[in-house]
Design an enzyme around this catalytic site. Structure first.
Site, PDB file in Angstrom:
ATOM      1  N   HIS A 224       4.251  59.055  -7.513  1.00 45.94           N
ATOM      2  CA  HIS A 224       4.991  58.323  -6.485  1.00 45.94           C
ATOM      3  C   HIS A 224       5.612  59.245  -5.446  1.00 45.94           C
ATOM      4  O   HIS A 224       5.427  59.025  -4.246  1.00 45.94           O
ATOM      5  CB  HIS A 224       5.998  57.318  -7.045  1.00 45.94           C
ATOM      6  CG  HIS A 224       6.378  56.395  -5.936  1.00 45.94           C
ATOM      7  ND1 HIS A 224       5.599  55.335  -5.543  1.00 45.94           N
ATOM      8  CD2 HIS A 224       7.371  56.472  -5.035  1.00 45.94           C
ATOM      9  CE1 HIS A 224       6.110  54.777  -4.466  1.00 45.94           C
ATOM     10  NE2 HIS A 224       7.194  55.447  -4.137  1.00 45.94           N
ATOM     11  N   TYR A 228       5.617  60.073  -0.798  1.00 40.87           N
ATOM     12  CA  TYR A 228       6.668  60.468   0.164  1.00 40.87           C
ATOM     13  C   TYR A 228       6.406  61.875   0.699  1.00 40.87           C
ATOM     14  O   TYR A 228       6.845  62.201   1.817  1.00 40.87           O
ATOM     15  CB  TYR A 228       8.062  60.294  -0.443  1.00 40.87           C
ATOM     16  CG  TYR A 228       8.297  58.818  -0.668  1.00 40.87           C
ATOM     17  CD1 TYR A 228       8.495  57.973   0.418  1.00 40.87           C
ATOM     18  CD2 TYR A 228       8.210  58.254  -1.930  1.00 40.87           C
ATOM     19  CE1 TYR A 228       8.613  56.609   0.245  1.00 40.87           C
ATOM     20  CE2 TYR A 228       8.330  56.895  -2.112  1.00 40.87           C
ATOM     21  CZ  TYR A 228       8.530  56.070  -1.021  1.00 40.87           C
ATOM     22  OH  TYR A 228       8.633  54.718  -1.188  1.00 40.87           O
ATOM     23  N   HIS A 378      -2.753  47.693   0.266  1.00 43.86           N
ATOM     24  CA  HIS A 378      -1.405  48.256   0.517  1.00 43.86           C
ATOM     25  C   HIS A 378      -1.490  49.720   0.924  1.00 43.86           C
ATOM     26  O   HIS A 378      -0.911  50.133   1.924  1.00 43.86           O
ATOM     27  CB  HIS A 378      -0.550  48.102  -0.754  1.00 43.86           C
ATOM     28  CG  HIS A 378       0.634  49.031  -0.809  1.00 43.86           C
ATOM     29  ND1 HIS A 378       1.713  48.903   0.038  1.00 43.86           N
ATOM     30  CD2 HIS A 378       0.901  50.115  -1.606  1.00 43.86           C
ATOM     31  CE1 HIS A 378       2.612  49.861  -0.242  1.00 43.86           C
ATOM     32  NE2 HIS A 378       2.134  50.608  -1.219  1.00 43.86           N
ATOM     33  N   PHE A 379      -2.268  50.507   0.167  1.00 38.57           N
ATOM     34  CA  PHE A 379      -2.137  51.928   0.476  1.00 38.57           C
ATOM     35  C   PHE A 379      -2.931  52.356   1.706  1.00 38.57           C
ATOM     36  O   PHE A 379      -2.660  53.410   2.273  1.00 38.57           O
ATOM     37  CB  PHE A 379      -2.320  52.834  -0.743  1.00 38.57           C
ATOM     38  CG  PHE A 379      -3.663  52.929  -1.409  1.00 38.57           C
ATOM     39  CD1 PHE A 379      -4.734  53.507  -0.779  1.00 38.57           C
ATOM     40  CD2 PHE A 379      -3.812  52.504  -2.720  1.00 38.57           C
ATOM     41  CE1 PHE A 379      -5.947  53.648  -1.423  1.00 38.57           C
ATOM     42  CE2 PHE A 379      -5.021  52.634  -3.381  1.00 38.57           C
ATOM     43  CZ  PHE A 379      -6.096  53.208  -2.722  1.00 38.57           C
TER      44      PHE A 379
END
Ligand code: HAS
Length: 574
Positions: A224, A228, A378-379
């Site tokens: 995850h 970022y 989504h990605f």
């Protein structure tokens, strides 16, 4: 751009940064082609046997690893190597910068060989029990170590700058890049443990089985924050450059610093939101990570308002009136200011990427979308939206300034992000709607879902897979246009001296930033939060009763290591 500081570039730095940009762009040609194959296969236009000699999972691994891991990591390092010294007014120490670059290149070539030889069809998540050739894992480890060296090389510059500028605020660009690499460093420690302790010994045959839940937990500890690590360089561009490109100033420097610190704090302790469906993770851990996932969306919500305010300020400086005039008065199609198009198109895509992220984060809704084609929908609205477009725009800027060559085909360069925006919206609509109707995320039985002989035959998905294919074709055309601009510029004649320059924005007002001036309290708070969030996860994984598995290759269904099967057979024999 007027009023922007231009500094000369040392030949060593020039060669290194151009290499770190050009190598992944060349590899991306393969990555993009592999993406096109996926949409054609889903829509039934080609069958898996027609993957140009590649196997389905091999092509998917190539697509994910090259585009999402190799391109992004090289880009972040090259961008940091250029931006950090520039913002500090110093020169890049070249010896370690080259050691970092060469380590990353060697690692990438090792992993690329393993994938292209069909010995590492494990996708970009390399979940065990899927097993790859040891060179794939060693190559991935070298890529990571090389990026650490680049970061460690900037730290002495920053320390010296602090000593020479007591009481001054650290330049925001440096805060953004340090936040990027602090998150990356902490996150990659977990994946380094996974690779070095679990996967390499297992793939070398030194251990017979691997603890799957432990490996997955370590992967998502990294996986995850990885997103970022992708997003933060884009945020650095939004905060430090976009306001100037829009003709204005950054609305709040203090809020920008807060966003970077909040991302250090919340990016890591959220991995369980990728594991909501895994029984080994307790519901308590899932709940805690769900709350923290909503917390990590906050800095992005703050960004939406701060950047919108900066854009509005810029447009009003240029005469925008009334409530909405500032939206249309942006320099969307300016060829002098072509980087604006890359940043604004990414932001528009991210509105939908963010909304779909909130859906994923909500436990009950996640159960509907998990492992369906909704997730690639989504990605692509996140990593293939704001991240990709910001990186493409900046790669052209770095290419042009570091080579001393004027950007070629500027109109085409401005068209690329909008073409991509249309393509990715169409693609993601198809994927996400299909996902809501049960279309799986990735599965290969050799036949497309529209082939009546396929066990996955679902004629009702025809609309979604066809729309997905149309979107994918538009995205491919956008990337071909980008490659044309990139390579035409690279092969053109030098028109000026190589230089380093970034259109850094001024802040609207000089606010006191207090605790936001120092990384230390945020770093300590982040470490405490990681311990709080991961102690129960480690306990869950250790308590799991079914933990180990032999290796498996997707296109060679017999387990690589037969011991478990033999064990099962033996225990079944009376
Ligand atoms: Fe995600 C799965 C939740 C953000 C990437 N995510 C993934 C995967 C990837 C990925 C690659 O909770 C798949 C992993 C795999 O292979 O299995 N994600 C979130 C949440 C956010 C989020 C809550 N994701 C990202 C970003 C990514 C990324 C960023 C890449 C860079 N994601 C999840 C969850 C899963 C997941 C679950 C697991 C799903 C499953 O079941 O497998 C948030 O950070 C999003 C916050 C964003 C916002 C949007 C703010 C909007 C902005 C634009 C403003 C626009 C302006 C323009 C100003 C709140 C900043 C104005 C326009 C004018 C014209 C003036």
């Amino acid at each position: 751009m007027n009023g922007v500081l231009r500094l000369p570039v040392e030949p060593g730095a020039r060669r290194l940064i151009l290499l770190e940009i050009a190598l992944p762009v060349v590899l991306m040609v393969l990555g993009i082609y592999a993406g096109l194959l996926q949409v054609l296969f889903r829509a039934g236009v080609i069958q898996a046997a027609e993957f140009g000699g590649w196997e389905y999972y091999q092509a998917l691994t190539l697509h994910g690893v090259v585009n999402a891991v190799v391109f992004t990591t090289f880009f972040a390092v090259a961008f940091g190597n250029a931006l950090v010294p520039y913002a500090l007014g110093m020169t890049l120490p070249l010896r370690w910068a080259w050691v970092s670059g060469i380590t990353m290149i060697v690692g990438t070539l090792m992993a690329a060989w393993a994938i292209l030889a069909g010995k590492a069809s494990v996708l970009y998540t390399f979940y065990p029990p899927l097993m790859a050739h040891p060179l794939f894992y060693i190559g991935a480890a070298l890529l990571i170590v090389g990026s650490w060296i680049a970061f460690f090389n900037w730290i002495p510059l920053y320390v010296r700058w602090r000593r020479e500028h007591p009481g001054e605020k650290t330049p925001l660009a440096v805060v953004g890049m340090f936040a990027t690499f602090i998150v990356w460093f902490i996150a990659t420690i977990a994946v380094a443990i996974e690779v070095l302790v679990l996967l390499i010994p297992w793939s070398l045959g030194w251990t017979q089985e691997v603890n799957v839940p432990l490996a997955r937990m370590l992967f998502w500890f990294f996986g995850h924050p990885l997103v970022y690590f992708w997003l933060l360089p884009a945020y650095t561009m939004y905060y430090t450059m976009l306001p100037r490109l829009a003709g204005g100033k950054l609305y709040s420097d203090k809020v920008a610093r807060l966003v970077f610190m909040l991302l250090i704090l919340f990016s890591i302790p959220v991995g369980a939101h990728h594991q909501y469906t895994e029984p080994v993770v307790s519901s308590g851990s899932k709940l805690l990570h769900a709350f923290l996932t909503f917390a990590v969306a906050l800095p992005s919500l703050i960004t939406a308002f701060t950047i919108a305010a900066s854009l509005e300020y810029g447009a009003r400086q240029r005469g925008a009136q009334g409530l909405f005039d500032w939206i249309v008065k942006q320099p969307f199609f300016s060829t002098d200011n072509w980087m604006f198009a890359y940043l604004i198109a990414g932001l528009i895509i991210f509105i939908m990427g963010g909304i779909s992220g909130i859906v994923n984060a909500s436990y009950n809704m996640n159960l509907v979308v998990h492992n369906t084609s909704w997730i690639p929908g989504h990605f692509h609205l996140t990593v293939a939206g704001p991240v990709l477009l910001a990186f493409l725009g900046m790669s052209l800027h770095l290419l042009s300034t570091y080579s001393g060559k004027e950007l070629r085909l500027k109109r085409l360069a401005v068209a690329v992000p909008y073409l991509w925006l249309v393509g990715v919206f169409v693609f993601s609509w198809g994927m996400m709607r299909g996902g809501l109707h049960g279309e799986p995320r990735r599965s290969n039985l050799g036949l497309s879902y529209l082939n009546p002989d396929s066990p996955f035959y679902h004629p009702e998905w025809k609309l979604y897979v066809t729309v997905t294919m149309i979107g994918g074709i538009i995205m491919t055309i956008a990337m071909l246009a980008y490659f044309m601009v990139f390579f035409t510029t690279a092969l053109s004649k030098r028109s000026q001296e190589a230089q380093v320059t970034f259109p850094l924005s001024e802040a609207y007002h000089d606010e006191p930033a207090g605790a936001l001036l120092n990384f230390r309290p945020w770093l300590i708070a982040a470490l405490v939060l990681i311990v709080v969030a991961y102690t129960p996860m480690v306990r869950d994984v250790m308590r799991g009763t079914f933990s180990s598995a032999p290796g498996y290759e997707p296109h060679n269904p017999a387990p690589v290591n037969q011991s478990l099967e033999e064990e099962i057979e033996q225990s079944a024999t009376p």
